[in-house]
Design a protein around this motif. Structure first.
Motif, PDB file in Angstrom:
ATOM      1  N   ALA A   1       0.835  -1.205   0.000  1.00 23.63           N
ATOM      2  CA  ALA A   1       0.000   0.000   0.000  1.00 23.63           C
ATOM      3  C   ALA A   1       0.870   1.255   0.000  1.00 23.63           C
ATOM      4  O   ALA A   1       0.514   2.285  -0.573  1.00 23.63           O
ATOM      5  CB  ALA A   1      -0.939  -0.020   1.195  1.00 23.63           C
ATOM      6  N   THR A   2       2.039   1.180   0.655  1.00 16.93           N
ATOM      7  CA  THR A   2       2.965   2.322   0.660  1.00 16.93           C
ATOM      8  C   THR A   2       3.438   2.607  -0.758  1.00 16.93           C
ATOM      9  O   THR A   2       3.429   3.762  -1.215  1.00 16.93           O
ATOM     10  CB  THR A   2       4.187   2.008   1.549  1.00 16.93           C
ATOM     11  OG1 THR A   2       3.730   1.581   2.821  1.00 16.93           O
ATOM     12  CG2 THR A   2       5.077   3.227   1.697  1.00 16.93           C
ATOM     13  N   LEU A   3       3.838   1.544  -1.444  1.00 15.29           N
ATOM     14  CA  LEU A   3       4.326   1.723  -2.813  1.00 15.29           C
ATOM     15  C   LEU A   3       3.207   2.249  -3.713  1.00 15.29           C
ATOM     16  O   LEU A   3       3.439   3.127  -4.559  1.00 15.29           O
ATOM     17  CB  LEU A   3       4.871   0.399  -3.355  1.00 15.29           C
ATOM     18  CG  LEU A   3       6.136  -0.099  -2.632  1.00 15.29           C
ATOM     19  CD1 LEU A   3       6.561  -1.464  -3.157  1.00 15.29           C
ATOM     20  CD2 LEU A   3       7.273   0.910  -2.770  1.00 15.29           C
ATOM     21  N   ALA A   4       1.982   1.737  -3.508  1.00 12.91           N
ATOM     22  CA  ALA A   4       0.857   2.220  -4.306  1.00 12.91           C
ATOM     23  C   ALA A   4       0.625   3.702  -4.035  1.00 12.91           C
ATOM     24  O   ALA A   4       0.392   4.487  -4.962  1.00 12.91           O
ATOM     25  CB  ALA A   4      -0.394   1.415  -3.975  1.00 12.91           C
ATOM     26  N   GLY A   5       0.725   4.098  -2.758  1.00  3.08           N
ATOM     27  CA  GLY A   5       0.550   5.506  -2.399  1.00  3.08           C
ATOM     28  C   GLY A   5       1.568   6.374  -3.111  1.00  3.08           C
ATOM     29  O   GLY A   5       1.247   7.443  -3.643  1.00  3.08           O
ATOM     30  N   VAL A   6       2.810   5.895  -3.141  1.00  2.00           N
ATOM     31  CA  VAL A   6       3.871   6.657  -3.808  1.00  2.00           C
ATOM     32  C   VAL A   6       3.609   6.694  -5.315  1.00  2.00           C
ATOM     33  O   VAL A   6       3.797   7.725  -5.965  1.00  2.00           O
ATOM     34  CB  VAL A   6       5.255   6.025  -3.499  1.00  2.00           C
ATOM     35  CG1 VAL A   6       6.342   6.645  -4.369  1.00  2.00           C
ATOM     36  CG2 VAL A   6       5.592   6.209  -2.021  1.00  2.00           C
ATOM     37  N   TYR A   7       3.138   5.572  -5.846  1.00  2.00           N
ATOM     38  CA  TYR A   7       2.861   5.523  -7.288  1.00  2.00           C
ATOM     39  C   TYR A   7       1.724   6.492  -7.664  1.00  2.00           C
ATOM     40  O   TYR A   7       1.813   7.240  -8.624  1.00  2.00           O
ATOM     41  CB  TYR A   7       2.495   4.092  -7.685  1.00  2.00           C
ATOM     42  CG  TYR A   7       1.953   3.956  -9.081  1.00  2.00           C
ATOM     43  CD1 TYR A   7       2.831   3.993 -10.177  1.00  2.00           C
ATOM     44  CD2 TYR A   7       0.587   3.819  -9.315  1.00  2.00           C
ATOM     45  CE1 TYR A   7       2.350   3.880 -11.467  1.00  2.00           C
ATOM     46  CE2 TYR A   7       0.095   3.702 -10.603  1.00  2.00           C
ATOM     47  CZ  TYR A   7       0.975   3.739 -11.686  1.00  2.00           C
ATOM     48  OH  TYR A   7       0.484   3.633 -12.948  1.00  2.00           O
TER      49      TYR A   7
END
Lengths: 440, 312
Positions: free
Chosen positions: B33-39
């Protein structure tokens, strides 16, 4: 076969590989045995011999002085050298020190008692009592006491405990593989004492060979079922085992007989068989000598009174410096101050851990993860009992049912903060009981 | 050899578990979810996440140093708090906003009450509530996923009628998180995957999240006029997944017993649905959990489990 179990519990590593395939071998003859007059809770025995007396194998040397007690017998033939207070695995007790003559002359009283078909229940109970038979699972509670329920109790089931849920230990496992007939014979003797038609032998599923062997052995026996149990600790705890086999819940504070059940270890059944068939009282037992601190782990048939260090010597000695020497398994066993103590009737194993394994973990703050509540097989809340106990609030600890704790240690095992949960609950229990005694 | 032997009370065997292992697992679960947020939210998200995490860890270290306690920042719990707080903040927020939130979460909510295990509220949520009350504009300045940072409304605001005139995002966008909202709350599917990982690792049980989400689903179906699509948006949009899986399951501020956890989860779900449907505010997850956190000691008091062998 459907696996039966109880609610809660943990999955410690089994660590039985080292000895589960090793046949039981007779330990070397001890030169001197140190037999404690007290080997379990209840009253200590009174010595029947004095220094200088000649004794033989199976001769009664200590007489039970109260009902909750069991007589003790010599495990060797030889001469009584000393009777004195000494360190034992459970603390300190008067020991009868016998120097063996190496001949193992059997005492004249040791005679076959006949077959259970010819003996009455009463006679069998007397044999059990006279043979000094106690629970061989570890607690060593006198067996004849369990079989003397108050007259109004209705016992309908006997359960033999072959769960051996303690990691490392394989003594019961080997017994079930090597001498299943004795176990069944002993069980039938028990059934005759209390006149019941129904019995279970509960075995954890990680001992499939033992389950098969026992199934084979009872296929022509009426009323005896083999129960495959889920491999989970503490599957062999009395109340949890009764629940798994019969779905009956022993009432809080009550004994198994309250739900019509008597539970015994498989080793105890085999000991009863020996006492009936040969007349030999309980003077030796199977113990697993294991752990990373032991060079050559073994299952040994040891004589009561043999020193731990002598037994360990026969297993190749210590593997490096020992960190902890435990009598019994790692979950409920007793850590020893020294290896200069004699094996007793309840010595199901000697476990030696390396200093690294023995190192006490640094407790951290409780994070209230609730794992101890989730797994407690007695459905307690160890987190709160422990917290109140540590604050000396013992009334609160009692309110949270501290006295229902079975001391299995699952809570301390699972705790991610490595808190001494069981230790603090034990202290709370002792305080609560002491207070109750005082107010009486 | 005698005096070298270690003697202690049983058990002599301990599970291979530790606080840091548990907290590290939570961080791992939050990683997708962190990576998705950054994406989705680009540098804005990076800035908020770094600011929140660094401030949380530094605050914890500083307070423990000053109060001469053992510094326990390597147990990863401050990282979890910082990360969860960042998940609850829009990517458009200025860098100092998450930092203030983290300081509040660690200092006031966690350490003042005795550190890990003693917080009576979820620190990240309490901090979020504080930030929302103090900087309401910055805390609700939602942007569309992508590089342009165009402002938008959250799906819940649209479906709830608070933001009229905007088109509802597709169900697919909703599930993967290609919608406006706080940094970590948008991708329902990745949050669920992280939750499954936590259940698999034994860090949480599915009890609280499943009951919480189910309660919201049932209530929004019943109170939303038996509209399936309305119910679906209520379940997958907003902070419900994030709150139910990662915040309501906070050990210290939720009950430890099975019955207690069920009451707690139903309470969270009930309050969330009521606030969302009847309140003037499209989100209800944070306040619901905080309210139930406060009710936890009371729930614990009345849900003591039946002891084995205890006759009713």
């Amino acid at each position: 076969m459907k696996l039966l179990s109880f609610r809660g519990g943990v999955h410690p590593p089994h660590r039985k590989k080292a000895t589960e395939k090793l046949a039981v071998i007779k330990a070397n003859e001890p030169k001197v045995v140190y037999i404690p007059l007290q080997q379990h809770i209840g009253a200590p025995c009174e010595a029947l011999v004095k220094v200088g007396d000649e004794v033989k194998v199976g001769q009664k040397i200590g007489e039970a002085s109260a009902f909750v007690s069991a007589p003790i017998h010599s495990s060797v033939s030889g001469k009584v050298k000393k009777i004195a207070k000494m360190k034992t695995p459970t603390g300190e007790a008067t020991c009868i020190v016998i120097e063996s003559d190496g001949l193992n002359t059997v005492h004249e009283s040791v005679l076959p008692k006949g077959d259970i078909s010819e003996l009455s229940g009463k006679e069998i109970l007397e044999i059990v009592k006279e043979a000094g038979i106690v629970g061989l699972g570890g607690a060593a509670f006198p067996t004849h006491v369990k079989f003397s329920p108050p007259p109004d109790t209705n016992i309908d089931t006997i359960i033999l405990n072959g769960a051996e849920c303690e990691p490392y230990l394989t003594a019961d496992h080997r017994l079930m593989l090597e001498d299943p007939e004795s176990i069944v014979y002993g069980l039938k003797a028990m059934m005759k004492i209390v006149n019941v038609k129904k019995a279970y032998i509960g075995i954890e599923d990680n001992k499939k060979d033992a389950i098969e062997k026992m199934l084979e052995c009872v296929k022509n026996e009426e009323g005896i079922s083999i129960v495959a149990l889920k491999t989970k600790y503490p599957q062999g705890a009395e109340k949890q085992l009764i629940y798994a086999c019969t779905q009956r819940e022993v009432p809080s504070g009550g004994l198994p007989m309250a739900v019509g059940v008597i539970v015994n270890n498989v080793g105890t059944a085999a000991a009863i068989a020996t006492a009936i068939k040969t007349g030999m009282p309980l003077v030796e037992r199977i113990a697993t000598i294991t752990g990373s601190g032991i060079k050559e782990p073994k299952n040994l048939l040891i004589k009561v009174g043999t020193l731990f260090n002598e037994i360990i010597e026969q297993c190749g000695g210590y593997n490096g410096t020992p960190g902890k020497v435990i009598m019994g398994g790692p979950m409920m066993g007793l850590a020893q101050h020294t290896d200069d103590v004699p094996a007793i009737k309840g010595t199901s194993g000697i476990l030696v851990l390396s200093p690294e394994e023995a190192r006490l973990p640094e407790p951290e703050q409780c994070i209230k993860c609730g794992k101890c509540v989730e797994i407690c097989p007695a459905f307690l809340q160890p987190v709160y009992i422990s917290a109140y106990g540590l604050k000396d609030m013992y009334d609160k600890a009692e309110e949270y049912r501290a006295l229902d704790c079975i001391e299995c240690g699952s809570c301390s095992f699972i705790c991610p903060s490595k808190r001494p949960l069981l230790h603090s609950i034990r202290v709370a229990k002792r305080e609560i009981i002491a207070k109750k005694k005082k107010s009486k | 050899m005698e005096n070298k032997l270690i003697v202690s009370s049983s058990p002599h065997l301990r599970a291979n578990e530790s606080i840091s292992k548990i907290m590290r697992d939570v961080v791992i679960a939050l990683l997708p979810a962190t990576l998705a947020g950054v994406y989705y939210f680009r540098m804005g998200a990076v800035k908020v996440i770094l600011s929140a995490v660094i401030a949380a860890v530094l605050t914890e270290a500083a307070i423990q140093k000053i109060s001469k306690k053992r510094v326990t920042i390597n147990d990863w719990s401050a990282v979890v708090t910082g990360l969860l707080l960042a998940f609850n903040i829009p990517a458009s927020a200025p860098w100092w906003l998450p930092a203030i939130g983290s300081i509040f979460a660690i200092f006031i909510v966690k350490q003042v009450f005795g550190g890990i295990g003693h917080n009576f509220m979820n620190p990240a949520l309490a901090a979020r509530a504080m930030l929302l009350a103090s900087w309401p504009v910055q805390m609700t300045a939602w942007v569309k996923p992508g590089t342009d940072a165009v402002s938008t409304a959250t799906p819940l605001a649209i479906v709830g009628g608070e933001a009229s005139g905007q088109a509802l995002p597709s169900f697919m966008d909703l599930i993967v998180g290609n919608v406006g909202g706080c940094i970590g709350e948008t991708s329902a599917i990745l949050l669920i995957i992280g939750g499954i990982y936590l259940v698999y690792r034994g860090v949480i049980t599915p009890r609280i999240p499943v009951i919480y989400i189910a309660t919201v689903a049932v209530m929004s179906f019943l109170l939303g006029g038996f509209d399936i699509s309305y119910m679906v948006y209520q379940v997958f949009a907003g902070g419900l997944m994030l709150g139910a899986i990662y915040m309501a399951t906070d050990y210290a501020s939720s009950p430890v017993t099975e019955k207690g956890q069920i009451i707690f989860a139903v309470g969270c779900g009930f309050l969330t649905a009521i606030i969302r449907i009847y309140g003037g505010y499209p989100e209800g997850v944070s306040y619901s959990i905080l309210l139930m956190n406060v009710a936890t000691p009371l729930i614990e008091k009345y849900t003591r489990p039946r002891v084995f062998g205890e006759v009713k």
